[in-house]
Design an enzyme around this catalytic site. Structure first.
Site, PDB file in Angstrom:
ATOM      1  N   GLY A 215       0.809  -1.201  -0.265  1.00  0.00           N
ATOM      2  CA  GLY A 215      -0.111  -0.019   0.058  1.00  0.00           C
ATOM      3  C   GLY A 215       0.573   1.226   0.041  1.00  0.00           C
ATOM      4  N   GLY A 216       1.960   1.243  -0.811  1.00  0.00           N
ATOM      5  CA  GLY A 216       3.176   2.159  -0.621  1.00  0.00           C
ATOM      6  C   GLY A 216       2.597   3.438  -1.411  1.00  0.00           C
ATOM      7  N   ARG A 217       1.711   3.581  -1.901  1.00  0.00           N
ATOM      8  CA  ARG A 217       1.208   4.899  -2.209  1.00  0.00           C
ATOM      9  C   ARG A 217       0.102   5.562  -1.609  1.00  0.00           C
ATOM     10  NH1 ARG A 217       4.301   7.878  -4.492  1.00  0.00           N
ATOM     11  NH2 ARG A 217       2.845   8.598  -6.084  1.00  0.00           N
ATOM     12  N   GLY A 218      -0.290   4.858  -0.251  1.00  0.00           N
ATOM     13  CA  GLY A 218      -1.152   5.416   0.447  1.00  0.00           C
ATOM     14  C   GLY A 218      -0.593   6.481   1.352  1.00  0.00           C
ATOM     15  N   PHE A 219      -1.472   7.501   2.071  1.00  0.00           N
ATOM     16  CA  PHE A 219      -0.972   8.636   2.939  1.00  0.00           C
ATOM     17  C   PHE A 219       0.174   8.403   3.701  1.00  0.00           C
ATOM     18  CE2 PHE A 219      -2.495  11.002   6.579  1.00  0.00           C
ATOM     19  CZ  PHE A 219      -1.747  12.117   6.326  1.00  0.00           C
ATOM     20  N   ALA A 220      -0.179   7.438   4.617  1.00  0.00           N
ATOM     21  CA  ALA A 220       0.826   7.415   5.793  1.00  0.00           C
ATOM     22  C   ALA A 220       2.218   6.832   4.964  1.00  0.00           C
ATOM     23  CB  ALA A 220       0.751   6.667   6.969  1.00  0.00           C
TER      24      ALA A 220
ATOM     25  N   TYR B 266     -14.314  -2.809   8.597  1.00  0.00           N
ATOM     26  CA  TYR B 266     -13.016  -2.477   8.457  1.00  0.00           C
ATOM     27  C   TYR B 266     -12.513  -2.844   9.964  1.00  0.00           C
ATOM     28  CZ  TYR B 266      -8.857   0.430   8.982  1.00  0.00           C
ATOM     29  OH  TYR B 266      -7.534   1.151   9.106  1.00  0.00           O
TER      30      TYR B 266
ATOM     31  N   LYS C 169      -9.607  -5.936  10.598  1.00  0.00           N
ATOM     32  CA  LYS C 169      -8.281  -5.214  10.779  1.00  0.00           C
ATOM     33  C   LYS C 169      -8.101  -6.134  12.170  1.00  0.00           C
ATOM     34  CE  LYS C 169      -5.969  -2.261   9.531  1.00  0.00           C
ATOM     35  NZ  LYS C 169      -4.863  -2.560   8.619  1.00  0.00           N
TER      36      LYS C 169
END
EC number: 1.1.1.418
Length: 439
Positions: free
Chosen positions: A16-21, A161, A165
């Site tokens: 998910g390396g293009r996500g926010f954090a 979610y 999680k």
């Protein structure tokens, strides 16, 4: 394609390396030359924004210190291929938390996480750090005040979610020690900062439409907001602790950690500071959560029915109403003691940096046409509210069995008026003004 890795290179993967954090984590890892970084995400190719293209990320990609691999976590073959040669995996991928689609959330957060664990073991990854969520301990009813990691998972979660999680987190913790793999879980609370594509943009959109004046609940609930740089710092602290060996590693591995700025603040005060910093009014009109909840259920039902036909993901959902009106603060002492974590950016400094980064969304930069449409929207909605509330009070005042149906209808009309005011759902054209609604 087999990933080429030399013996002297130390690689990590960020799912998910293009996500926010995740973007901030990638940049930190590159800036401090901790690892060569492989970004794994769904898109077929990486697309950099102008800032990234001319900055440290663009340079790192051109030099080969950063690679991009397209990988769907639900496809184990793709995951194994993406993890080849990696020493560490930061598993940060997850669907948008506002999408209450159990099948989607389960397929990524549980089945995808299972594939991540299996792939780590298959290719010999040494350390796996999972980005979890404080929502794994939230039942949708009871708030949390300074909760620590001894708080168990609830029998029932607030939404799909949170439930999935929690399942994913449990899998990660259980995997600790399998074939030499070391794991731990980070639970960052309410992340904010530059690059956020959800909180601040949504807040500004609501403000420009005149819908940010509302406080859900009595406004006294406290929250732990965490600046994004502190979140990525916590991930690095976790990786370093697992890599330390000995007693430090033994204490850190197989554990979950709440991560905060260690500065609880009233939820609506935090939102007010962001709004005021961007030139908008503070919210001031309080609406009981008990009134908003049935409306939120109607919105969610509408989305389930109309989502396949193009209806946008709603901002107002039952889980969101609960989150906006309860306390959510957490104790980060365990992360401090076992990971060596402490915030590197204070809360007020984080708020300032966030406001500065969204200067293009300030009130004075609002297009004139948008201002005009907002005023027209307010007029239309105000008329609807006045008429419907008047009808409601007239009909409710009527007594006798003959008025039961009318009273029920009037209540529906009242709820509908509030629903329109909060969500901006109006007819495409109002005959009185003849202007389109704001999308």
């Amino acid at each position: 394609m087999v990933m080429e890795v030399t013996e002297t290179e130390r690689w990590c993967v960020v799912t998910g390396g293009r996500g926010f954090a995740a973007r901030h984590l990638v940049e930190m890892l590159v800036r401090y030359q901790m690892f060569h970084v492989r970004i794994a995400d769904l898109a077929p190719a990486i697309v950099l924004n102008p800032h990234e293209e001319t900055g440290i990320l663009g340079e790192a990609i051109r030099s080969g210190r950063v690679q991009y691999v397209s990988a769907d976590l639900r496809n184990k073959t793709q995951v194994v291929k993406g993890f080849q040669g990696a020493e560490v995996v930061f598993h940060m991928a997850a669907p948008d938390s506002s999408i209450n689609n159990h099948q989607l959330q389960y397929s990524v957060n549980v089945q995808g996480t299972t594939n991540v664990i299996d792939a780590c073991i298959e290719v010999g990854v040494k350390r796996l750090i999972y980005t979890s969520s404080p929502s794994v301990v939230f039942d949708g009813v009871h708030g949390t005040l300074n909760a620590d990691e001894s708080l168990p998972y609830p029998p029932k979660h607030n939404d799909s979610y949170s439930a999935t999680k929690a399942e994913g987190e449990a899998l990660i913790l259980k995997a600790n020690g399998r074939s030499g793999l070391l794991t731990c879980c980070i639970r960052p609370s309410s992340i904010f900062g530059p690059g956020d594509k959800l909180m601040v943009p949504s807040l500004v959109t609501a403000a420009r439409a005149g819908k940010s004046k509302f406080i859900i609940g009595d406004g006294s609930n406290f929250y732990d907001f965490t600046y994004v740089e502190n979140v990525v710092h916590a991930h690095v602290c976790a990786e370093r602790a697992l890599a330390s060996g000995g007693e430090v590693c033994a204490k850190a591995a197989g554990q979950a950690y709440f991560i905060t700025n260690m500065e609880p603040i009233k939820f609506w005060e935090f939102m007010s500071q962001l709004l005021e910093g961007l030139g908008y009014e503070r919210p001031s009109i309080k609406i009981p959560a008990s009134l908003m909840m049935p409306i939120a259920y109607l919105v969610e039902l509408a989305y389930k029915l109309l989502g396949p036909y193009g209806m946008k993901v709603p901002v107002l959902t039952p889980s969101r109403v609960r989150l906006l009106s309860c306390n959510r603060t957490f104790d980060s002492s365990k992360a401090k003691d076992r990971l060596g974590y402490s915030p590197v950016v204070p809360l007020q400094e984080g708020i300032k940096r966030t406001i500065d980064s969204f200067s293009h969304l300030k009130a004075q930069n609002q297009p004139k046409t948008e201002v005009t449409e907002t005023i027209q929207w307010k007029k239309q909605t105000l008329i609807a509210i006045v008429i419907l509330i008047t009808l409601y009070h007239n009909f409710v005042a009527t007594t006798g069995s003959s008025s039961v149906i009318i009273t029920a209808v009037s209540k529906v009309l009242l709820v509908s008026s509030i629903f329109m005011f909060i969500n901006g759902i109006l007819p495409e054209k109002m005959k009185v003004f003849g202007s389109k609604k704001i999308d």
